[in-house]
Design a protein around this motif. Sequence first.
Motif, PDB file in Angstrom:
ATOM      1  N   ARG A 126      -4.328  -4.622  -5.141  1.00  0.00           N
ATOM      2  CA  ARG A 126      -5.238  -5.742  -4.865  1.00  0.00           C
ATOM      3  C   ARG A 126      -4.448  -6.763  -4.056  1.00  0.00           C
ATOM      4  N   GLY A 127      -4.727  -6.882  -2.780  1.00  0.00           N
ATOM      5  CA  GLY A 127      -3.945  -7.763  -1.944  1.00  0.00           C
ATOM      6  C   GLY A 127      -2.489  -7.322  -1.955  1.00  0.00           C
ATOM      7  N   LYS A 128      -1.593  -8.208  -2.403  1.00  0.00           N
ATOM      8  CA  LYS A 128      -0.170  -7.871  -2.515  1.00  0.00           C
ATOM      9  C   LYS A 128       0.216  -7.507  -3.951  1.00  0.00           C
ATOM     10  N   PHE A 129      -0.765  -7.352  -4.835  1.00  0.00           N
ATOM     11  CA  PHE A 129      -0.514  -6.973  -6.219  1.00  0.00           C
ATOM     12  C   PHE A 129      -0.580  -5.460  -6.380  1.00  0.00           C
ATOM     13  N   LEU A 130       0.274  -4.923  -7.254  1.00  0.00           N
ATOM     14  CA  LEU A 130       0.200  -3.532  -7.676  1.00  0.00           C
ATOM     15  C   LEU A 130      -0.174  -3.493  -9.142  1.00  0.00           C
ATOM     16  N   ALA A 131      -1.006  -2.517  -9.511  1.00  0.00           N
ATOM     17  CA  ALA A 131      -1.483  -2.435 -10.888  1.00  0.00           C
ATOM     18  C   ALA A 131      -1.502  -0.982 -11.336  1.00  0.00           C
ATOM     19  N   MET A 132      -0.866  -0.713 -12.475  1.00  0.00           N
ATOM     20  CA  MET A 132      -0.823   0.628 -13.055  1.00  0.00           C
ATOM     21  C   MET A 132      -1.756   0.676 -14.257  1.00  0.00           C
ATOM     22  N   ASP A 133      -2.667   1.632 -14.238  1.00  0.00           N
ATOM     23  CA  ASP A 133      -3.648   1.784 -15.305  1.00  0.00           C
ATOM     24  C   ASP A 133      -3.093   2.731 -16.366  1.00  0.00           C
TER      25      ASP A 133
ATOM     26  N   HIS B 250       2.320  -9.023 -15.281  1.00  0.00           N
ATOM     27  CA  HIS B 250       1.236  -9.293 -16.231  1.00  0.00           C
ATOM     28  C   HIS B 250       0.882  -7.996 -16.958  1.00  0.00           C
ATOM     29  N   VAL B 251       0.478  -8.114 -18.206  1.00  0.00           N
ATOM     30  CA  VAL B 251      -0.135  -7.008 -18.943  1.00  0.00           C
ATOM     31  C   VAL B 251      -1.513  -7.486 -19.380  1.00  0.00           C
ATOM     32  N   VAL B 252      -2.564  -6.837 -18.861  1.00  0.00           N
ATOM     33  CA  VAL B 252      -3.932  -7.305 -19.091  1.00  0.00           C
ATOM     34  C   VAL B 252      -4.854  -6.110 -19.338  1.00  0.00           C
ATOM     35  N   THR B 253      -6.015  -6.394 -19.876  1.00  0.00           N
ATOM     36  CA  THR B 253      -7.029  -5.356 -20.068  1.00  0.00           C
ATOM     37  C   THR B 253      -8.055  -5.341 -18.945  1.00  0.00           C
ATOM     38  N   ASP B 254      -8.004  -6.355 -18.088  1.00  0.00           N
ATOM     39  CA  ASP B 254      -8.914  -6.464 -16.945  1.00  0.00           C
ATOM     40  C   ASP B 254      -8.160  -7.153 -15.817  1.00  0.00           C
ATOM     41  N   LEU B 255      -8.179  -6.566 -14.612  1.00  0.00           N
ATOM     42  CA  LEU B 255      -7.435  -7.137 -13.494  1.00  0.00           C
ATOM     43  C   LEU B 255      -7.871  -8.556 -13.166  1.00  0.00           C
ATOM     44  N   GLU B 256      -9.125  -8.874 -13.425  1.00  0.00           N
ATOM     45  CA  GLU B 256      -9.621 -10.216 -13.143  1.00  0.00           C
ATOM     46  C   GLU B 256      -9.020 -11.268 -14.068  1.00  0.00           C
ATOM     47  N   GLN B 257      -8.300 -10.834 -15.110  1.00  0.00           N
ATOM     48  CA  GLN B 257      -7.620 -11.785 -15.982  1.00  0.00           C
ATOM     49  C   GLN B 257      -6.371 -12.376 -15.321  1.00  0.00           C
ATOM     50  N   VAL B 258      -5.904 -11.758 -14.233  1.00  0.00           N
ATOM     51  CA  VAL B 258      -4.791 -12.327 -13.468  1.00  0.00           C
ATOM     52  C   VAL B 258      -5.390 -13.359 -12.516  1.00  0.00           C
TER      53      VAL B 258
ATOM     54  N   GLU C 279       0.833  -1.206   0.000  1.00  0.00           N
ATOM     55  CA  GLU C 279       0.000   0.000   0.000  1.00  0.00           C
ATOM     56  C   GLU C 279       0.863   1.250   0.000  1.00  0.00           C
ATOM     57  N   SER C 280       1.957   1.234   0.756  1.00  0.00           N
ATOM     58  CA  SER C 280       2.861   2.376   0.754  1.00  0.00           C
ATOM     59  C   SER C 280       3.520   2.551  -0.614  1.00  0.00           C
ATOM     60  N   LEU C 281       3.883   1.441  -1.258  1.00  0.00           N
ATOM     61  CA  LEU C 281       4.432   1.521  -2.615  1.00  0.00           C
ATOM     62  C   LEU C 281       3.396   2.083  -3.587  1.00  0.00           C
ATOM     63  N   ARG C 282       2.147   1.726  -3.391  1.00  0.00           N
ATOM     64  CA  ARG C 282       1.090   2.268  -4.258  1.00  0.00           C
ATOM     65  C   ARG C 282       1.030   3.787  -4.148  1.00  0.00           C
ATOM     66  N   ARG C 283       1.066   4.285  -2.911  1.00  0.00           N
ATOM     67  CA  ARG C 283       1.033   5.735  -2.716  1.00  0.00           C
ATOM     68  C   ARG C 283       2.280   6.384  -3.302  1.00  0.00           C
TER      69      ARG C 283
END
Length: 287
Positions: free
Chosen positions: A55-62, A122-130, A8-12
């Motif tokens: 999401r949990g321990k995942f980071l995702a950049m839009d 991962h490179v995805v168009t929807d996070l639920e694809q992971v 979460e700190s990395l996200r910020r």
Amino acid sequence: MPEMPEVESLRRFLTERCVGRTVARVDLAAFTALKTYDPPLTALHGLPISQVRRRGKFLAMDCQGLWLVFHLARAGWLRWREELPSTPPRPGKGPLALRVTLDDDSGFELTEAGTTRKLAVHVVTDLEQVPHIASLGPDPMADDFTPEVLGEILGRAGRAQLKGVLRDQRLIAGIGNAYSDEILHAARLSPYKPANSLDEAGVGALYEVLRHELSEAMRRAEGLAAKDLKGEKKLGMKVHGRTGQPCPVCGDTVREVSFHDSSLQYCPTCQTGGKPLADRRMSRLLK
């Protein structure tokens, strides 16, 4: 392993430095880290970054609906650099797994120590694809994570040990080995206690401790640079990683139980009525 407070700190941290900037290029240095091939990493080139999510321990950049998702696993980390090299990294050399360069030549590198490669990109168009994101349990700091939700999770887990339930990402997302030790120590609960053995008051007490420990960890990490998060996490631990040291609450010696790929730490006086837990692995080594 980075857990929810550090992620979460990395996200910020990334939100502050990346949102509004454009991806200039993404270079892969460890081919085993990339878990998807379509869309390719090059599809991110030239796209602006609009948000960074956790999401949990995942980071995702839009990046305009295209998501760069990564999980640092046990030995991974994120290293920010104000100026990245202009030449692409050589694949397979050192701990570098991925480099993301922004339009001002700043950016970050994902690294992984050791020889076990678990860092995932991962490179995805929807996070639920992971797949592992799609199977995540609720976030323990979300507004809708209530004592009742925790009680339902513990009840469904049956006689599974509390330690394992808290760590299972399919049940509760974001808590790992370190913070599960800290939560159970603060709650004065044995890591081996059956999940469904807590009454309503016990569930409520565990809930309050869980939220408090994670909130405090996030508070300590707030505003820190990425390079300082590991040290802050270690300093904040009362039992995890402190085998043989005195418990800061009662003064008893912190004990350890070893498994094939991890270990847990606990205080016998605070958590198990003064009785040490069996450590079969150490017993075999001493024979």
